[in-house]
Design a protein around this motif. Structure first.
Motif, PDB file in Angstrom:
ATOM      1  N   TYR A  80       3.481 -70.774 -46.438  1.00 44.24           N
ATOM      2  CA  TYR A  80       3.834 -72.492 -46.194  1.00 44.24           C
ATOM      3  C   TYR A  80       2.658 -72.322 -47.053  1.00 44.24           C
ATOM      4  CZ  TYR A  80       6.059 -73.482 -41.843  1.00 44.24           C
ATOM      5  OH  TYR A  80       6.603 -72.576 -40.641  1.00 44.24           O
ATOM      6  N   GLY A  81       2.447 -73.630 -48.307  1.00 43.01           N
ATOM      7  CA  GLY A  81       2.364 -74.138 -49.249  1.00 43.01           C
ATOM      8  C   GLY A  81       2.258 -75.880 -49.161  1.00 43.01           C
ATOM      9  N   THR A  82       2.724 -76.724 -49.865  1.00 46.05           N
ATOM     10  CA  THR A  82       2.312 -78.062 -49.935  1.00 46.05           C
ATOM     11  C   THR A  82       3.025 -78.422 -48.230  1.00 46.05           C
ATOM     12  OG1 THR A  82       2.577 -78.021 -52.248  1.00 46.05           O
ATOM     13  CG2 THR A  82       3.162 -80.145 -51.641  1.00 46.05           C
ATOM     14  N   GLN A  83       2.193 -79.772 -48.457  1.00 42.97           N
ATOM     15  CA  GLN A  83       2.946 -79.972 -47.645  1.00 42.97           C
ATOM     16  C   GLN A  83       2.948 -81.918 -47.469  1.00 42.97           C
ATOM     17  OE1 GLN A  83       1.384 -79.244 -43.095  1.00 42.97           O
ATOM     18  NE2 GLN A  83       0.231 -81.141 -43.386  1.00 42.97           N
ATOM     19  N   VAL A  94       6.619 -83.732 -40.524  1.00 41.83           N
ATOM     20  CA  VAL A  94       5.880 -83.582 -41.245  1.00 41.83           C
ATOM     21  C   VAL A  94       6.723 -82.323 -41.784  1.00 41.83           C
ATOM     22  CG1 VAL A  94       3.517 -81.782 -41.162  1.00 41.83           C
ATOM     23  CG2 VAL A  94       3.597 -84.032 -39.512  1.00 41.83           C
ATOM     24  N   LEU A  95       6.198 -81.927 -43.613  1.00 40.48           N
ATOM     25  CA  LEU A  95       7.337 -81.016 -43.834  1.00 40.48           C
ATOM     26  C   LEU A  95       6.503 -80.438 -44.800  1.00 40.48           C
ATOM     27  CD1 LEU A  95      10.411 -80.882 -45.428  1.00 40.48           C
ATOM     28  CD2 LEU A  95      10.141 -82.525 -47.304  1.00 40.48           C
ATOM     29  N   THR A  96       6.560 -79.653 -44.554  1.00 43.73           N
ATOM     30  CA  THR A  96       6.060 -78.344 -45.213  1.00 43.73           C
ATOM     31  C   THR A  96       6.928 -77.533 -45.327  1.00 43.73           C
ATOM     32  OG1 THR A  96       4.005 -78.219 -43.233  1.00 43.73           O
ATOM     33  CG2 THR A  96       4.350 -76.115 -45.650  1.00 43.73           C
ATOM     34  N   LEU A  97       6.598 -77.286 -47.418  1.00 42.37           N
ATOM     35  CA  LEU A  97       7.767 -76.575 -48.120  1.00 42.37           C
ATOM     36  C   LEU A  97       7.265 -74.425 -47.786  1.00 42.37           C
ATOM     37  CD1 LEU A  97       7.173 -77.845 -51.287  1.00 42.37           C
ATOM     38  CD2 LEU A  97       9.389 -77.828 -49.559  1.00 42.37           C
ATOM     39  N   LEU A  98       8.382 -73.591 -47.317  1.00 42.69           N
ATOM     40  CA  LEU A  98       7.531 -72.384 -46.770  1.00 42.69           C
ATOM     41  C   LEU A  98       8.274 -72.217 -48.310  1.00 42.69           C
ATOM     42  CD1 LEU A  98       7.091 -70.317 -44.627  1.00 42.69           C
ATOM     43  CD2 LEU A  98       9.826 -70.201 -44.171  1.00 42.69           C
ATOM     44  N   ARG A  99       7.410 -71.143 -49.064  1.00 46.82           N
ATOM     45  CA  ARG A  99       7.548 -69.593 -50.153  1.00 46.82           C
ATOM     46  C   ARG A  99       7.912 -68.616 -49.987  1.00 46.82           C
ATOM     47  NH1 ARG A  99       4.725 -71.878 -54.782  1.00 46.82           N
ATOM     48  NH2 ARG A  99       5.508 -70.296 -55.873  1.00 46.82           N
ATOM     49  N   THR A 100       9.075 -68.748 -50.154  1.00 44.60           N
ATOM     50  CA  THR A 100       9.901 -67.027 -49.498  1.00 44.60           C
ATOM     51  C   THR A 100       9.525 -66.757 -50.604  1.00 44.60           C
ATOM     52  OG1 THR A 100      11.468 -67.874 -50.587  1.00 44.60           O
ATOM     53  CG2 THR A 100      11.777 -68.345 -48.589  1.00 44.60           C
ATOM     54  N   SER A 101      10.166 -65.068 -50.498  1.00 46.66           N
ATOM     55  CA  SER A 101       9.518 -64.032 -51.697  1.00 46.66           C
ATOM     56  C   SER A 101      11.021 -63.865 -52.601  1.00 46.66           C
ATOM     57  CB  SER A 101      10.325 -62.367 -50.354  1.00 46.66           C
ATOM     58  OG  SER A 101      11.552 -62.152 -49.823  1.00 46.66           O
ATOM     59  N   GLY A 102      11.703 -64.606 -52.405  1.00 42.67           N
ATOM     60  CA  GLY A 102      12.782 -65.050 -53.236  1.00 42.67           C
ATOM     61  C   GLY A 102      11.903 -65.957 -54.538  1.00 42.67           C
ATOM     62  N   LYS A 109      -4.166 -86.511 -38.563  1.00 41.81           N
ATOM     63  CA  LYS A 109      -2.928 -86.290 -37.430  1.00 41.81           C
ATOM     64  C   LYS A 109      -2.073 -85.200 -37.309  1.00 41.81           C
ATOM     65  CE  LYS A 109      -1.649 -91.744 -36.564  1.00 41.81           C
ATOM     66  NZ  LYS A 109      -1.037 -92.362 -35.979  1.00 41.81           N
ATOM     67  N   VAL A 110      -2.195 -84.469 -39.136  1.00 42.70           N
ATOM     68  CA  VAL A 110      -1.525 -83.568 -38.492  1.00 42.70           C
ATOM     69  C   VAL A 110      -2.212 -82.371 -38.922  1.00 42.70           C
ATOM     70  CG1 VAL A 110       0.332 -82.099 -40.367  1.00 42.70           C
ATOM     71  CG2 VAL A 110       0.481 -84.467 -40.282  1.00 42.70           C
ATOM     72  N   PRO A 111      -1.626 -81.234 -37.106  1.00 43.70           N
ATOM     73  CA  PRO A 111      -1.830 -80.285 -37.199  1.00 43.70           C
ATOM     74  C   PRO A 111      -1.937 -79.100 -38.747  1.00 43.70           C
ATOM     75  CG  PRO A 111      -0.464 -80.581 -35.288  1.00 43.70           C
ATOM     76  CD  PRO A 111      -0.117 -81.701 -36.779  1.00 43.70           C
ATOM     77  N   ALA A 112      -2.612 -78.948 -38.895  1.00 41.57           N
ATOM     78  CA  ALA A 112      -2.618 -77.283 -40.128  1.00 41.57           C
ATOM     79  C   ALA A 112      -1.327 -76.688 -39.492  1.00 41.57           C
ATOM     80  CB  ALA A 112      -3.815 -76.609 -40.354  1.00 41.57           C
ATOM     81  N   ALA A 113      -0.815 -75.356 -40.358  1.00 43.75           N
ATOM     82  CA  ALA A 113      -0.036 -75.378 -40.975  1.00 43.75           C
ATOM     83  C   ALA A 113      -0.318 -73.941 -40.536  1.00 43.75           C
ATOM     84  CB  ALA A 113       1.006 -75.488 -41.980  1.00 43.75           C
ATOM     85  N   PRO A 114       0.626 -73.202 -40.213  1.00 44.07           N
ATOM     86  CA  PRO A 114      -0.291 -71.183 -40.018  1.00 44.07           C
ATOM     87  C   PRO A 114      -0.173 -71.089 -41.141  1.00 44.07           C
ATOM     88  CG  PRO A 114       1.607 -71.885 -38.916  1.00 44.07           C
ATOM     89  CD  PRO A 114       1.851 -73.571 -39.320  1.00 44.07           C
ATOM     90  N   SER A 115      -1.545 -69.758 -41.435  1.00 47.83           N
ATOM     91  CA  SER A 115      -1.511 -69.798 -42.584  1.00 47.83           C
ATOM     92  C   SER A 115      -1.368 -67.673 -42.225  1.00 47.83           C
ATOM     93  CB  SER A 115      -3.410 -69.316 -42.803  1.00 47.83           C
ATOM     94  OG  SER A 115      -3.701 -68.454 -41.735  1.00 47.83           O
ATOM     95  N   VAL A 144      15.066 -77.270 -43.255  1.00 48.66           N
ATOM     96  CA  VAL A 144      15.523 -76.329 -41.251  1.00 48.66           C
ATOM     97  C   VAL A 144      14.257 -77.777 -40.460  1.00 48.66           C
ATOM     98  CG1 VAL A 144      14.816 -74.642 -40.381  1.00 48.66           C
ATOM     99  CG2 VAL A 144      16.008 -74.299 -42.486  1.00 48.66           C
ATOM    100  N   THR A 145      14.565 -78.002 -39.393  1.00 46.93           N
ATOM    101  CA  THR A 145      13.740 -78.949 -38.706  1.00 46.93           C
ATOM    102  C   THR A 145      14.071 -77.439 -37.698  1.00 46.93           C
ATOM    103  OG1 THR A 145      13.957 -79.708 -36.694  1.00 46.93           O
ATOM    104  CG2 THR A 145      16.659 -79.131 -37.658  1.00 46.93           C
ATOM    105  N   LEU A 146      12.789 -77.305 -37.337  1.00 46.32           N
ATOM    106  CA  LEU A 146      12.189 -76.127 -36.304  1.00 46.32           C
ATOM    107  C   LEU A 146      12.564 -76.334 -34.954  1.00 46.32           C
ATOM    108  CD1 LEU A 146       8.478 -75.335 -37.286  1.00 46.32           C
ATOM    109  CD2 LEU A 146      11.075 -74.238 -37.749  1.00 46.32           C
ATOM    110  N   ASN A 147      13.210 -75.394 -34.210  1.00 43.16           N
ATOM    111  CA  ASN A 147      13.734 -75.485 -32.804  1.00 43.16           C
ATOM    112  C   ASN A 147      12.447 -75.862 -31.727  1.00 43.16           C
ATOM    113  OD1 ASN A 147      16.389 -74.766 -33.773  1.00 43.16           O
ATOM    114  ND2 ASN A 147      15.966 -72.633 -32.593  1.00 43.16           N
ATOM    115  N   GLU A 148      11.309 -75.622 -32.214  1.00 44.54           N
ATOM    116  CA  GLU A 148      10.465 -76.202 -31.869  1.00 44.54           C
ATOM    117  C   GLU A 148       8.764 -76.952 -32.196  1.00 44.54           C
ATOM    118  OE1 GLU A 148       8.438 -72.969 -28.623  1.00 44.54           O
ATOM    119  OE2 GLU A 148      10.661 -72.651 -27.832  1.00 44.54           O
ATOM    120  N   GLY A 149       8.359 -77.292 -31.423  1.00 43.05           N
ATOM    121  CA  GLY A 149       7.637 -78.433 -33.266  1.00 43.05           C
ATOM    122  C   GLY A 149       6.244 -77.782 -32.979  1.00 43.05           C
ATOM    123  N   ASP A 150       6.524 -77.437 -34.090  1.00 39.61           N
ATOM    124  CA  ASP A 150       5.473 -76.482 -34.099  1.00 39.61           C
ATOM    125  C   ASP A 150       3.345 -77.494 -33.561  1.00 39.61           C
ATOM    126  OD1 ASP A 150       3.345 -75.017 -35.428  1.00 39.61           O
ATOM    127  OD2 ASP A 150       3.710 -74.505 -37.700  1.00 39.61           O
ATOM    128  N   GLY A 151       2.089 -76.808 -33.719  1.00 41.74           N
ATOM    129  CA  GLY A 151       1.161 -77.292 -33.297  1.00 41.74           C
ATOM    130  C   GLY A 151       1.127 -78.887 -31.898  1.00 41.74           C
TER     131      GLY A 151
END
Length: 261
Positions: free
Chosen positions: A81-84, A100-108, A127-133, A185-192
């Motif tokens: 996870y990078g920029t939120q 809450v939109l977080t950009l996932l930096r992929t290997s590509g 209010k936003v929970p921190a993104a997983p590291s 992508v919208t996650l199937n289960e909300g994060d945090g």
């Protein structure tokens, strides 16, 4: 009394009416069929959303570009996870809040926009929970880039830093220094503890503004058909009344008018 119906003028009127009424009915029926198709698309999209969740997730790169066949499909991606960013003025049910939109930096090298969840109230980063590291693997429903002003997406600009109005590559590339997938992508289960954002119907389908425009046009075409019939009877009645008045000597006959001239 009805001999005037054989005059060239009334031949033209009758031909117009005989052509106009079927045309209006045809156009109204066509608009109604378009509305029914959109209703069927909406119902089908809900059914597909339920079945898509039961399918095995595939790598996001295999499902691009996003179209009606792939939107809502389960995908997976791995990265960090990078920029939120916060996406304000989004409704969930009848409640107003923000994504809450977080950009996932992929290997590509490119980043996948991931909506981690929805929170009520005004957009507030506190209010936003921190993104997983670290390295994470996400699974969710694939969505097409949004267009401002469509499907409930606000068209507002001039948002504060750290906020985005629409989830699209065209807008996000101006906020980050790396490439962004033309999808999200919208996650199937909300994060945090956040609430998951439900799958959106693909553009130009479902019960959107265009669907109800089709329904409105249906009514307009049938009203036009009724108006044509009404005007024909009104003209006919006026001609009959004029003919009766002429027979009673209450109105000048056409022969008398020509003699007077």
């Amino acid at each position: 009394m009805y001999r005037f119906l054989l005059t060239p003028r009334w031949w033209g009127i009758n031909v117009f009416v005989l052509l106009a009424i079927p045309f209006c009915i045809f156009m109204g029926s066509w608009q109604l069929s378009r509305f029914e198709e959109r209703v069927a698309d909406h119902q089908g999209a809900e059914a597909r959303a339920a079945s898509d969740k039961r399918e095995a997730a595939r790598p996001v790169a295999e499902m691009l570009p996003v179209d009606k066949a792939t939107v809502g499909k389960q995908v997976t991606a791995t990265g960090r996870y990078g920029t939120q960013l916060l996406v304000p003025d989004r409704e969930l049910g009848d409640r107003r809040g923000f994504y809450v939109l977080t950009l996932l930096r992929t290997s590509g090298g490119s980043a996948l926009p991931v909506v981690r969840g929805w929170l009520p109230g005004d957009a507030d980063a506190a209010k936003v929970p921190a993104a997983p590291s670290g390295v994470v693997t996400v699974t969710g429903a694939l969505q097409a880039s949004e267009q401002p002003g469509e499907n409930g997406v606000p068209a507002q600009g001039g948002l504060p830093a750290g906020q985005a109005g629409a989830i699209s590559a065209a807008s996000l590339v101006n906020l980050v220094s790396y490439d962004v997938y033309d999808a999200w992508v919208t996650l199937n289960e909300g994060d945090g503890g956040m609430e998951a954002v439900p799958v959106s119907a693909p553009g130009d389908s479902g019960l959107d503004l265009k669907a109800f425009q089709n329904l409105g046009y249906t009514g307009e075409w049938f009203v036009f058909a009724g108006f044509v019939v009404f005007m024909w009877f009104r003209l006919l009645r006026r001609e009959v009344e004029f003919a009766r008045d002429a027979e009673l000597g209450l109105a000048p006959r056409e022969d008398d008018e020509r003699v007077a001239v």
